[in-house]
Write a protein that holds these residues in place. Structure first.
Motif, PDB file in Angstrom:
ATOM      1  N   ALA A 184      26.767 -23.231  15.688  1.00 59.94           N
ATOM      2  CA  ALA A 184      26.269 -23.777  16.957  1.00 59.94           C
ATOM      3  C   ALA A 184      26.855 -22.988  18.125  1.00 59.94           C
ATOM      4  N   ALA A 185      28.117 -22.610  18.004  1.00 58.30           N
ATOM      5  CA  ALA A 185      28.784 -21.879  19.084  1.00 58.30           C
ATOM      6  C   ALA A 185      28.205 -20.478  19.258  1.00 58.30           C
ATOM      7  N   VAL A 186      27.929 -19.783  18.161  1.00 51.33           N
ATOM      8  CA  VAL A 186      27.398 -18.416  18.305  1.00 51.33           C
ATOM      9  C   VAL A 186      25.957 -18.432  18.780  1.00 51.33           C
ATOM     10  N   VAL A 187      25.192 -19.456  18.412  1.00 48.80           N
ATOM     11  CA  VAL A 187      23.834 -19.584  18.943  1.00 48.80           C
ATOM     12  C   VAL A 187      23.910 -19.770  20.459  1.00 48.80           C
ATOM     13  N   SER A 188      24.818 -20.632  20.911  1.00 48.27           N
ATOM     14  CA  SER A 188      24.986 -20.835  22.353  1.00 48.27           C
ATOM     15  C   SER A 188      25.458 -19.568  23.049  1.00 48.27           C
ATOM     16  N   ALA A 189      26.248 -18.748  22.323  1.00 51.64           N
ATOM     17  CA  ALA A 189      26.756 -17.499  22.896  1.00 51.64           C
ATOM     18  C   ALA A 189      25.713 -16.393  22.882  1.00 51.64           C
ATOM     19  N   ALA A 194      20.820 -20.699  -0.196  1.00 56.94           N
ATOM     20  CA  ALA A 194      20.350 -20.946   1.165  1.00 56.94           C
ATOM     21  C   ALA A 194      19.415 -19.840   1.642  1.00 56.94           C
ATOM     22  N   THR A 195      19.611 -18.622   1.163  1.00 57.68           N
ATOM     23  CA  THR A 195      18.758 -17.495   1.537  1.00 57.68           C
ATOM     24  C   THR A 195      17.292 -17.746   1.213  1.00 57.68           C
ATOM     25  N   PHE A 196      17.020 -18.589   0.221  1.00 59.81           N
ATOM     26  CA  PHE A 196      15.643 -18.878  -0.196  1.00 59.81           C
ATOM     27  C   PHE A 196      15.196 -20.274   0.233  1.00 59.81           C
ATOM     28  N   SER A 197      15.917 -20.888   1.161  1.00 64.29           N
ATOM     29  CA  SER A 197      15.645 -22.277   1.526  1.00 64.29           C
ATOM     30  C   SER A 197      15.064 -22.394   2.929  1.00 64.29           C
ATOM     31  N   ARG A 198      13.819 -22.824   3.017  1.00 66.19           N
ATOM     32  CA  ARG A 198      13.193 -23.058   4.323  1.00 66.19           C
ATOM     33  C   ARG A 198      13.868 -24.224   5.049  1.00 66.19           C
ATOM     34  N   THR A 199      14.359 -25.174   4.296  1.00 62.57           N
ATOM     35  CA  THR A 199      15.083 -26.291   4.907  1.00 62.57           C
ATOM     36  C   THR A 199      16.291 -25.789   5.691  1.00 62.57           C
ATOM     37  N   VAL A 200      16.987 -24.804   5.142  1.00 61.79           N
ATOM     38  CA  VAL A 200      18.171 -24.258   5.801  1.00 61.79           C
ATOM     39  C   VAL A 200      17.800 -23.301   6.926  1.00 61.79           C
ATOM     40  N   LEU A 201      16.909 -22.361   6.647  1.00 63.35           N
ATOM     41  CA  LEU A 201      16.635 -21.299   7.607  1.00 63.35           C
ATOM     42  C   LEU A 201      15.722 -21.716   8.759  1.00 63.35           C
ATOM     43  N   VAL A 202      14.813 -22.647   8.489  1.00 63.57           N
ATOM     44  CA  VAL A 202      13.895 -23.082   9.541  1.00 63.57           C
ATOM     45  C   VAL A 202      14.290 -24.454  10.093  1.00 63.57           C
ATOM     46  N   ASP A 203      14.316 -25.456   9.212  1.00 67.99           N
ATOM     47  CA  ASP A 203      14.596 -26.809   9.700  1.00 67.99           C
ATOM     48  C   ASP A 203      15.980 -26.915  10.340  1.00 67.99           C
ATOM     49  N   LEU A 204      16.986 -26.327   9.690  1.00 69.22           N
ATOM     50  CA  LEU A 204      18.357 -26.463  10.181  1.00 69.22           C
ATOM     51  C   LEU A 204      18.686 -25.417  11.250  1.00 69.22           C
ATOM     52  N   LEU A 205      18.557 -24.133  10.910  1.00 69.97           N
ATOM     53  CA  LEU A 205      18.998 -23.086  11.828  1.00 69.97           C
ATOM     54  C   LEU A 205      18.101 -22.971  13.056  1.00 69.97           C
ATOM     55  N   ARG A 206      16.804 -22.970  12.851  1.00 71.10           N
ATOM     56  CA  ARG A 206      15.913 -22.749  13.994  1.00 71.10           C
ATOM     57  C   ARG A 206      15.622 -24.035  14.768  1.00 71.10           C
ATOM     58  N   GLU A 207      15.257 -25.090  14.035  1.00 68.66           N
ATOM     59  CA  GLU A 207      14.825 -26.302  14.742  1.00 68.66           C
ATOM     60  C   GLU A 207      16.001 -27.144  15.212  1.00 68.66           C
ATOM     61  N   GLU A 208      16.991 -27.388  14.336  1.00 67.48           N
ATOM     62  CA  GLU A 208      18.109 -28.236  14.740  1.00 67.48           C
ATOM     63  C   GLU A 208      19.078 -27.495  15.654  1.00 67.48           C
ATOM     64  N   TYR A 209      19.375 -26.231  15.327  1.00 67.53           N
ATOM     65  CA  TYR A 209      20.373 -25.486  16.108  1.00 67.53           C
ATOM     66  C   TYR A 209      19.762 -24.557  17.151  1.00 67.53           C
ATOM     67  N   GLY A 210      18.457 -24.405  17.153  1.00 68.44           N
ATOM     68  CA  GLY A 210      17.783 -23.699  18.235  1.00 68.44           C
ATOM     69  C   GLY A 210      17.924 -22.193  18.231  1.00 68.44           C
TER      70      GLY A 210
END
Length: 483
Positions: free
Chosen positions: A206-211, A232-248
């Motif tokens: 979260a901190a590096v995304v903000s940075a 996690a490299t093959f997980s849309r839940t991690v890469l899209v739902d979590l990293l992109r949508e939740e953490y922006g």
């Protein structure tokens, strides 16, 4: 029949390849001209600064916005200084110092050195929270075990790199710090609830995304609640739902090397892994270190085939290639500072050293360095006190094969300085330290991740929080062995 040229170029635009040796072969440059996103440099590509500059210039003859990446973390993971050890302390040492302004300056210095060599992406910083003391692959690459402190240093590191004009790639999402196996060799599993990750592992991301980090690297780790049976490299839940949508996060998602067993075994090979990573939301696929033209073409062909059989949607691959191109565009326009390695890394390493006990009577010691294998991430980089010693004898031993009585006889009336990395978990390491300290004045220097173990009877226990050239000099200085 050959691949459709447009689709081949699109597929190549999602790949980070590599090549052997210090001079880019013609095929490596030709692929760049054909649309390859870029290359990652490894130790085998590095001889000296002039040679590296010539290599990056040669790659730019293929395309001037080619991405040129490197794993230059400072500390125990260095490619530029693989022959000598890094002049910078690693993250654990910086975390021990606890000065985020220093962390920013060290990473800006690393970034300036990279920019001066024509390198545009640093596959760093490692922002994993090292919550497992015996983590075999993160350890001193981590800023520490406290999520809040790691987050502060992670943001500072990203700011420093990008202020110099090199893109940062924070790794390894969603957090590799609690694992006890190495994803280079197998697929680690973290069987925890997502909320545990949010509290323990994800605050630094979260901190590096903000940075404003330009890239985030995936982890080949399995979190069953999020990733099912795969990494996690093959997980849309991690890469899209979590990293992109939740953490922006809106930058480029770069995979860890697809040749690593944590990915390749799960996918049935590098090329199928590339397809699965793209489908999950990755943008740039790091193939690995052992790459040739045939492998790159094989991966590109698999991506094109997946577009034809429905495993991949055209819009997804276009999106990935577009993010790679956006990253490349940033590297062309970023304000850049260039410099060679200075001395601040050595001063920082000195600030990180911690001493328990009393350092006294260390005149002309016998320095016993205990062999410790390197991880694939670290590579075979020199470490220890050897280059910095004056008026001290150095011998190297294997703990499990050493006779304490023989070492005591060799030392005679001299004190012993026992130097190790992760000494507590080396076969025979604790036993050797304890046996020597029982009848001889012994100072232990621990250059790996600090653990709770302390050998009974030792006069002093010195922790360096890393084994870089800078860490080694700092330890020798503290011990008074540099003359």
């Amino acid at each position: 029949m050959g691949l459709d040229p447009g689709l081949r170029r699109l597929a190549l635009g999602t790949l980070l390849a590599a090549y052997p040796g210090p001079v880019p072969p013609p095929w490596a440059i030709d692929l760049v001209a054909d649309g390859l996103a870029g290359h990652t440099l490894f130790g085998t590509n590095i001889h000296d600064p002039a040679q590296v500059s010539a290599s990056t210039a040669a790659l730019r003859t293929g395309r001037d916005d080619v991405l040129i990446a490197i794993d230059e973390e400072g500390g125990d993971v260095t490619r530029l200084a693989h022959a000598t050890g890094s002049p910078y302390p690693g993250n654990a040492a910086l975390g021990a110092v606890g000065d985020v302004a220093l962390t920013r300056r060290i990473y800006q210095a690393i970034g300036a050195e990279l920019v001066g060599l024509g390198i545009t992406v640093d596959l760093a910083p490692t922002v994993d929270v090292n919550s497992a003391d015996d983590n075999p692959v993160i350890g001193t690459r981590s800023f520490g075990a406290d999520p809040v402190e790691v987050a502060a240093h992670a943001a500072a590191a990203v700011a420093g790199l990008q202020a110099a004009g090199v893109a940062a790639c924070a790794k390894h999402f969603p957090g590799h710090g609690a694992t006890v196996v190495d994803s280079h060799h197998e697929l680690p599993t973290l069987d925890v609830a997502p909320d545990v990750l949010r509290q323990r592992d994800l605050p630094p991301f979260a901190a590096v995304v903000s940075a404003g980090t330009k890239a985030v690297m995936t982890a080949h780790i399995r979190v069953p609640a999020l990733t099912g049976d795969g990494p996690a490299t093959f997980s849309r839940t991690v890469l899209v739902d979590l990293l992109r949508e939740e953490y922006g996060f809106d930058g480029a998602v770069i995979t860890d090397a697809l040749e690593m067993k944590g990915a390749a075994l799960a996918a049935g090979g590098i090329a199928p892994g590339a397809v699965r990573a793209l489908a999950a939301g990755a943008d740039l696929l790091c193939i690995g270190a052992k790459v040739d033209a045939d492998l790159v073409e094989q991966v590109a062909a698999e991506i094109v085939a997946a577009l034809g059989d429905g495993r991949l949607e055209l819009a997804r691959v276009e999106q990935a290639a577009g993010r790679a191109a956006k990253l490349a565009a940033w590297t062309r326009t970023a304000g850049r500072t260039t410099a060679g390695p200075g001395q601040e890394g050595y001063a920082a390493a000195r600030r990180a050293v911690r001493v328990e006990g009393v350092l006294a009577g260390l005149d002309r010691p016998l320095v016993v360095q205990v062999h410790a294998a390197s991880t694939i991430a670290e590579g075979r980089v020199p470490w220890g006190l050897g280059p910095h010693l004056v008026d001290a004898e150095l011998i190297r031993v294997v703990a499990a094969e050493s006779d304490p009585a023989d070492l005591r006889r060799r030392a005679g009336d001299r004190p012993i300085v026992l130097v190790g990395r992760h000494l507590h978990r080396l076969p025979g390491g604790p036993e050797l330290a304890t046996a020597l300290a029982a009848t001889h004045p012994v100072t232990v220097v621990e250059m790996g991740w600090p653990a709770g173990w302390r050998p009974a009877g030792a006069r002093a226990f010195v922790t360096t929080y890393g084994a870089s050239h800078a860490n080694g000099r700092a330890a020798a200085e503290v011990l008074g062995l540099t003359g």
